[in-house]
Write a protein that holds these residues in place. Sequence first.
Motif, mmCIF file in Angstrom:
data_model
loop_
_atom_site.group_PDB
_atom_site.id
_atom_site.type_symbol
_atom_site.label_atom_id
_atom_site.label_comp_id
_atom_site.label_asym_id
_atom_site.label_seq_id
_atom_site.Cartn_x
_atom_site.Cartn_y
_atom_site.Cartn_z
ATOM 1 N N ALA A 1 1.000 -1.179 0.098
ATOM 2 C CA ALA A 1 -0.080 0.155 -0.049
ATOM 3 C C ALA A 1 0.782 1.384 -0.030
ATOM 4 N N LEU A 2 2.075 1.292 0.710
ATOM 5 C CA LEU A 2 2.738 2.489 0.818
ATOM 6 C C LEU A 2 3.832 2.441 -0.525
ATOM 7 N N ASN A 3 3.797 1.393 -1.322
ATOM 8 C CA ASN A 3 4.809 1.227 -2.507
ATOM 9 C C ASN A 3 6.218 1.075 -2.095
ATOM 10 N N THR A 4 6.337 0.405 -1.143
ATOM 11 C CA THR A 4 7.808 0.203 -0.646
ATOM 12 C C THR A 4 7.955 -1.545 -0.170
ATOM 13 N N THR A 5 9.193 -1.687 0.643
ATOM 14 C CA THR A 5 9.461 -3.040 0.928
ATOM 15 C C THR A 5 9.102 -3.276 2.516
ATOM 16 N N THR A 6 9.129 -4.427 2.707
ATOM 17 C CA THR A 6 8.700 -4.683 4.118
ATOM 18 C C THR A 6 9.935 -4.471 5.025
ATOM 19 N N ASP A 7 11.042 -4.274 4.602
ATOM 20 C CA ASP A 7 12.404 -3.666 5.330
ATOM 21 C C ASP A 7 12.342 -2.533 5.697
ATOM 22 N N ASP A 8 11.380 -1.559 5.099
ATOM 23 C CA ASP A 8 11.473 -0.140 5.261
ATOM 24 C C ASP A 8 10.742 0.172 6.938
ATOM 25 N N ASP A 9 11.700 1.176 7.586
ATOM 26 C CA ASP A 9 11.336 1.233 9.131
ATOM 27 C C ASP A 9 9.765 1.552 9.253
ATOM 28 N N PHE A 10 9.452 2.487 8.241
ATOM 29 C CA PHE A 10 7.937 3.077 8.564
ATOM 30 C C PHE A 10 7.054 1.811 8.423
ATOM 31 N N VAL A 11 7.120 0.879 7.393
ATOM 32 C CA VAL A 11 6.477 -0.443 7.449
ATOM 33 C C VAL A 11 6.563 -1.109 8.972
ATOM 34 N N VAL A 12 7.547 -1.223 9.474
ATOM 35 C CA VAL A 12 7.923 -1.835 10.759
ATOM 36 C C VAL A 12 7.235 -1.155 11.830
ATOM 37 N N HIS A 13 7.165 0.079 11.864
ATOM 38 C CA HIS A 13 6.439 1.016 12.746
ATOM 39 C C HIS A 13 5.017 1.212 12.732
ATOM 40 N N LEU A 14 4.576 0.926 11.370
ATOM 41 C CA LEU A 14 3.173 0.786 11.289
ATOM 42 C C LEU A 14 2.554 -0.503 11.681
ATOM 43 N N LEU A 15 3.450 -1.526 11.337
ATOM 44 C CA LEU A 15 3.033 -3.046 11.815
ATOM 45 C C LEU A 15 2.970 -3.061 13.414
ATOM 46 N N LEU A 16 4.036 -2.317 14.138
ATOM 47 C CA LEU A 16 4.038 -2.409 15.542
ATOM 48 C C LEU A 16 2.845 -1.505 15.938
ATOM 49 N N VAL A 17 2.342 -0.371 15.457
ATOM 50 C CA VAL A 17 1.300 0.231 15.642
ATOM 51 C C VAL A 17 0.098 -0.594 15.635
ATOM 52 N N TYR A 18 -0.161 -1.254 14.252
ATOM 53 C CA TYR A 18 -1.398 -1.960 14.254
ATOM 54 C C TYR A 18 -1.409 -3.123 15.349
ATOM 55 N N MET A 19 -0.154 -3.626 15.525
ATOM 56 C CA MET A 19 -0.117 -4.856 16.639
ATOM 57 C C MET A 19 -0.555 -4.292 18.088
ATOM 58 N N SER A 20 0.114 -3.137 18.460
ATOM 59 C CA SER A 20 -0.228 -2.643 19.667
ATOM 60 C C SER A 20 -1.680 -2.131 19.877
ATOM 61 N N THR A 21 -2.350 -1.450 18.692
ATOM 62 C CA THR A 21 -3.735 -1.106 18.735
ATOM 63 C C THR A 21 -4.435 -2.332 18.693
ATOM 64 N N ASN A 22 -4.140 -3.503 17.989
ATOM 65 C CA ASN A 22 -4.765 -4.765 18.033
ATOM 66 C C ASN A 22 -4.918 -5.214 19.605
ATOM 67 N N ALA A 23 -3.674 -5.346 19.971
ATOM 68 C CA ALA A 23 -3.402 -5.848 21.448
ATOM 69 C C ALA A 23 -4.173 -4.930 22.614
ATOM 70 N N ILE A 24 -4.606 -3.655 22.107
ATOM 71 C CA ILE A 24 -5.134 -2.617 23.085
ATOM 72 C C ILE A 24 -6.538 -3.047 22.721
ATOM 73 N N THR A 25 -6.814 -3.230 21.638
ATOM 74 C CA THR A 25 -8.269 -3.249 21.428
ATOM 75 C C THR A 25 -8.698 -4.696 22.041
ATOM 76 N N ASN A 26 -7.757 -5.767 21.964
ATOM 77 C CA ASN A 26 -8.297 -7.211 22.468
ATOM 78 C C ASN A 26 -8.523 -7.022 24.119
ATOM 79 N N MET A 27 -7.184 -6.361 24.716
ATOM 80 C CA MET A 27 -7.426 -6.220 26.136
ATOM 81 C C MET A 27 -8.743 -5.288 26.480
ATOM 82 N N TYR A 28 -9.102 -4.345 25.701
ATOM 83 C CA TYR A 28 -10.274 -3.827 25.950
ATOM 84 C C TYR A 28 -11.489 -4.442 26.205
#
Length: 147
Positions: free
Chosen positions: A30-57
């Motif tokens: 979607a960002l037209n980049t590779t999975t090695d990009d730091d921004f992709v890593v940060h977005l994935l981590l934000v998604y995972m933490s948001t998902n974890a927060i949602t599950n905990m909620y």
Amino acid sequence: MTNLERFYRSVHGRDLQPWERQLAVRIAAALNTTTDDDFVVHLLLVYMSTNAITNMYNELVAARNSLAEDSRDLVRTIKSDLRRNRLLTYVMLGIAVVSLLGSVWILATVLNLSHDVTVGEARLAAALQGFERRSLGGSQRGPALDR
């Protein structure tokens, strides 16, 4: 090992699961980049933490709802116990009042019988005294009348 895998292992202590790797590939596409990009890593981590927060909620909400339901059940149980105990208390008070009234009746009966016995004894004593007077008077008069 890619930057994403290294970072994920250092943060979570495990390898990427297949669905997480697929999510990283979609984000990179979607960002037209590779999975090695730091921004992709940060977005994935934000998604995972948001998902974890949602599950905990969601778990907290479920626990709160379960606790509220259990509390309502407990309140209903306590109210029914109090109602039953109140009824039991009223029954016990009624039994105590009936017992007290029965004791008063028994005491009144005993006192009445005692009074009746006393009156009966007095009448008997008076009757015996009268009988004695008549006996004594009759035996004294008897020979006098014969003359």
